[in-house]
Motif scaffolding. Structure first.
Motif, PDB file in Angstrom:
ATOM      1  N   SER A  26       0.840  -1.204   0.000  1.00 45.38           N
ATOM      2  CA  SER A  26       0.000   0.000   0.000  1.00 45.38           C
ATOM      3  C   SER A  26       0.873   1.251   0.000  1.00 45.38           C
ATOM      4  CB  SER A  26      -0.927   0.006   1.214  1.00 45.38           C
ATOM      5  OG  SER A  26      -0.235   0.413   2.383  1.00 45.38           O
ATOM      6  N   ILE A  27       2.153   1.081   0.387  1.00 48.87           N
ATOM      7  CA  ILE A  27       3.100   2.208   0.361  1.00 48.87           C
ATOM      8  C   ILE A  27       3.734   2.318  -1.004  1.00 48.87           C
ATOM      9  CG2 ILE A  27       5.096   3.230   1.486  1.00 48.87           C
ATOM     10  CD1 ILE A  27       3.684   2.623   3.839  1.00 48.87           C
ATOM     11  N   GLU A  34      12.365  -8.082  -2.986  1.00 47.38           N
ATOM     12  CA  GLU A  34      12.263  -6.974  -2.036  1.00 47.38           C
ATOM     13  C   GLU A  34      11.284  -7.312  -0.921  1.00 47.38           C
ATOM     14  OE1 GLU A  34      13.067  -3.495  -5.404  1.00 47.38           O
ATOM     15  OE2 GLU A  34      11.046  -3.897  -4.643  1.00 47.38           O
TER      16      GLU A  34
ATOM     17  N   ARG B  94      -1.957   6.890  -2.528  1.00 49.50           N
ATOM     18  CA  ARG B  94      -0.722   6.740  -3.279  1.00 49.50           C
ATOM     19  C   ARG B  94      -0.972   6.838  -4.779  1.00 49.50           C
ATOM     20  NH1 ARG B  94       2.714   2.742  -5.292  1.00 49.50           N
ATOM     21  NH2 ARG B  94       1.328   1.005  -4.838  1.00 49.50           N
ATOM     22  N   LEU B  98       0.616   9.332  -7.328  1.00 51.93           N
ATOM     23  CA  LEU B  98       1.396   8.787  -8.441  1.00 51.93           C
ATOM     24  C   LEU B  98       1.187   9.606  -9.709  1.00 51.93           C
ATOM     25  CD1 LEU B  98       3.240   6.506  -9.357  1.00 51.93           C
ATOM     26  CD2 LEU B  98       1.210   5.242 -10.052  1.00 51.93           C
ATOM     27  N   ARG B 115      17.033   2.354  -7.531  1.00 54.49           N
ATOM     28  CA  ARG B 115      17.689   1.071  -7.271  1.00 54.49           C
ATOM     29  C   ARG B 115      18.285   1.094  -5.885  1.00 54.49           C
ATOM     30  NH1 ARG B 115      17.398  -3.683  -8.831  1.00 54.49           N
ATOM     31  NH2 ARG B 115      19.109  -4.179 -10.208  1.00 54.49           N
ATOM     32  N   ARG B 116      18.462  -0.067  -5.330  1.00 55.87           N
ATOM     33  CA  ARG B 116      18.713  -0.255  -3.905  1.00 55.87           C
ATOM     34  C   ARG B 116      19.710   0.736  -3.279  1.00 55.87           C
ATOM     35  NH1 ARG B 116      18.433  -6.077  -1.647  1.00 55.87           N
ATOM     36  NH2 ARG B 116      16.758  -5.882  -3.075  1.00 55.87           N
TER      37      ARG B 116
END
Lengths: 120, 120
Positions: A26-27, A34, B94, B98, B115-116
């Motif tokens: 939901s975030i 991940e 959200r 978006l 990316r991470r």
DNA sequence: CCCGTGTTCAACCAATCGGTTGACAACAGG
DNA sequence: CCTGTTGTCAACCGATTGGTTGAACACGGG
């Protein structure tokens, strides 16, 4: 387990890990890797959870190279909310009516007592 | 199954027979025998369903001679509704955001994304 | 005081669940 | 074309589920 929509949705959310996945989705969207990272289980286990969630219509998958990003589909929540609200409202309605009935019976009881008292 | 309250409630409602029992109890209280009558299963099976529902806090039992009448406890519904609404609202929020973000990103480069390494 | 009614307990069974490990498919990049 | 990354499939395991039957418990009414 029953295979109707509502059963699948409720069953999907009966697992804390899956509820947590929903909370995180939901975030922001996320890949299986991940999503699996914070949990102490294999990626395969999380993949299974995702399958349950997508079968319930709570999550949709897309494709980005090897990755299969997960996205929350909040519309299905309406199905649950509608079901829940229907019976909650109905039950509360009934309790409200019960009070009225009880009050009415009180009145009639009193009236009967009065009549009886007057008769004898 | 996880034994936290929310898990028990969702799991309880994941079964169509139990949902039907809840639906009928929202109309009127009933005994185990009355509840079992329309289903094609034993009274014991229904008794087990009732146990699941009471453990989840959805139903309470009282005593009337041999009978153990069942009553719906609608307060527990709030627990579910709160959970559902929280994440539904969050997800919809959200999605609204978006749109704005996508419009903004149209002006900029998307090359160095999330990316991470750069994350959080 | 026993009998019938209503409900639960106990043991069991097949099916499902959540997890595991190992193999494999799909794809990007050297 | 290999290599590494990402994810799923398959088989298996122990625990739980929803159902069964049979026995026992808890009552109230003759």
């Amino acid at each position: 387990m029953a295979d109707d929509r509502l059963s699948r949705v409720f069953a999907a959310l009966a697992d804390p890990t899956r509820r947590d996945i929903v909370a995180r989705l939901s975030i922001t969207d996320a890949t299986v890797g991940e999503l699996a990272e914070p949990y102490d289980v294999s990626v395969q286990a999380v993949s299974k959870h995702l399958r349950v969630l997508t079968d319930a219509g709570l999550v949709s998958r897309s494709r980005d190279a090897q990755r299969r990003p997960c996205r929350l589909e909040p519309e299905v929540f309406d199905l649950m909310t509608k079901w829940i609200e229907r019976y909650r409202v109905q039950a509360e309605e009934r309790f409200r009516r019960l009070d009225a009935v009880l009050a009415e019976m009180d009145d009639e009881q009193r009236a009967t007592d009065d009549r009886r008292g007057a008769a004898s």
